[in-house]
Design an enzyme around this catalytic site. Structure first.
Site, PDB file in Angstrom:
ATOM      1  N   CYS A   1       0.820  -0.998   0.145  1.00  0.00           N
ATOM      2  CA  CYS A   1       0.151   0.085   0.099  1.00  0.00           C
ATOM      3  C   CYS A   1       0.868   1.161   0.035  1.00  0.00           C
ATOM      4  O   CYS A   1       1.256   1.687   1.035  1.00  0.00           O
ATOM      5  CB  CYS A   1      -0.935  -0.019   1.273  1.00  0.00           C
ATOM      6  SG  CYS A   1      -2.208   1.412   1.271  1.00  0.00           S
TER       7      CYS A   1
ATOM      8  N   CYS B   1      -0.229   4.089   2.135  1.00  0.00           N
ATOM      9  CA  CYS B   1      -0.148   3.984   3.406  1.00  0.00           C
ATOM     10  C   CYS B   1       1.034   4.221   3.984  1.00  0.00           C
ATOM     11  O   CYS B   1       1.660   4.714   5.045  1.00  0.00           O
ATOM     12  CB  CYS B   1      -0.608   2.263   3.986  1.00  0.00           C
ATOM     13  SG  CYS B   1      -2.207   1.836   3.623  1.00  0.00           S
ATOM     14  N   ASP B   2       2.314   3.607   3.121  1.00  0.00           N
ATOM     15  CA  ASP B   2       3.666   3.788   3.561  1.00  0.00           C
ATOM     16  C   ASP B   2       4.426   4.223   2.698  1.00  0.00           C
ATOM     17  O   ASP B   2       5.940   4.787   3.154  1.00  0.00           O
ATOM     18  CB  ASP B   2       4.251   1.975   3.623  1.00  0.00           C
ATOM     19  CG  ASP B   2       3.201   1.164   4.585  1.00  0.00           C
ATOM     20  OD1 ASP B   2       2.820   1.582   5.495  1.00  0.00           O
ATOM     21  OD2 ASP B   2       3.092   0.029   4.140  1.00  0.00           O
TER      22      ASP B   2
END
Length: 320
Positions: free
Chosen positions: A145, A148-149
């Site tokens: 993701c 997300c990261d």
């Protein structure tokens, strides 16, 4: 077989546990079948159980570990009276009410539970490469993701594995942070749409390695790079990367409901617009099992709230 429950929630994660919090506070005494730890397709707590730092969930300005966040969700649901059972549903029958749910032997004559409403929150799983140490490296340089990261890889060189729209979208997003993004694709052309391909070709931060597959993750406890093989020449090289994003697709955990609930062509559950209603009255769906667009913890939580409110109102209408 137990008495008829008002609400059974199949699956956990942010969606299922949020639904549990809301239905428990509505005095509906929900039963959550949260899945089994040994199951790759129905992990209790969802994919956040495999995530380290979560820095984009509101309310945690310093971030929080994924498993800790899900434990907080779980404890909050328990506090309000939800019952949580660490088992996996093996069979369902939505052909008539009360709905039937089996745990354990799916061929058993009698179901394990009966329910007036069902909330499906079994989530989806990211497709992975199936290489050794993969699960251990998730959250340690290996991710599925970018949203997300990506923030963790400022000014670093990273790789994206895949060749579809998702891979190009991930790579394009990651160029906001990384100094260089290398797309690794096993063919000599992308499967992505033409407009997405052009984005990759036009981005000076993106490099493409065609006809290449990942043979091995390099590094112990932390990604250090990849062992790559050219499928035409069989030449193998070790290439250093600080991070690796696998973007080869997602698989919704909908096998249990095939033939009973309507599915999209890609396998995700269909819900009616602006609601969590499925095609079966009294069965609701929330989270990544029906969301093939956003796939975020916060959107899963929001749809879990929707499903709980929809179920509560539906039960009230039936009672009236």
């Amino acid at each position: 077989m137990s008495d008829i429950r008002d609400v059974i929630i199949i699956g956990s994660g942010p969606a299922g546990l949020t639904a549990a919090i809301y239905t428990a506070r509505a005095n509906l005494a929900p039963l959550v079948l949260e899945g089994e730890p040994s199951s790759t397709s129905d992990q209790p707590g969802g994919q956040l159980m495999l995530t380290t730092d979560v820095e984009n969930y509101p309310g945690f300005p310093d971030g929080i570990m994924g498993p800790e966040l899900m434990l907080n969700f779980r404890n909050q649901a328990l506090r309000f009276g939800a019952e949580i059972d660490t088992v996996k549903a093996s069979r369902v029958d939505f052909s008539e009410r009360p709905f039937k749910v089996w745990v354990g032997d799916p061929e058993a004559a009698e179901p394990t539970h009966l329910a007036n409403t069902i909330i499906v929150s079994t989530g989806a799983q990211s497709l992975m490469l199936g290489l050794p140490n993969e699960n251990e490296l998730v959250g340690h340089g290996l991710s599925t993701c970018a949203t997300c990261d990506g923030f963790f890889f400022r000014d670093q060189e990273i790789a994206v594995v895949g060749g579809g729209d998702s891979a190009i979208e991930e790579a394009s997003f990651l160029t906001r942070f990384a100094s260089k993004v290398t797309i690794i694709h096993r063919r000599d052309e992308f499967r992505a749409s033409k407009i997405m391909q052009q984005r990759a070709f036009d981005n000076p931060k993106i490099e493409i390695m065609w006809d290449t597959v990942v043979e091995e993750y390099l590094g112990e406890g932390q990604i250090r790079g990849l062992k790559l093989r050219n499928v035409n020449t069989d030449e193998v090289n070790d290439v250093q990367f600080s991070g690796v994003f696998v973007a080869i697709g997602h698989k919704p955990n909908t096998g249990l409901f095939a033939g009973q609930l309507d599915l999209k062509d890609n396998g995700y559950l269909i819900t009616k617009p602006d609601s969590s209603y499925t095609n079966v009255e009294g069965v609701f769906a929330c989270g990544d099992v029906q969301d093939d667009i956003y796939r975020q913890a916060i959107t899963a939580s929001g749809s879990g709230c929707m499903a709980a409110i929809d179920a509560e109102r539906w039960l009230e209408d039936q009672h009236d």
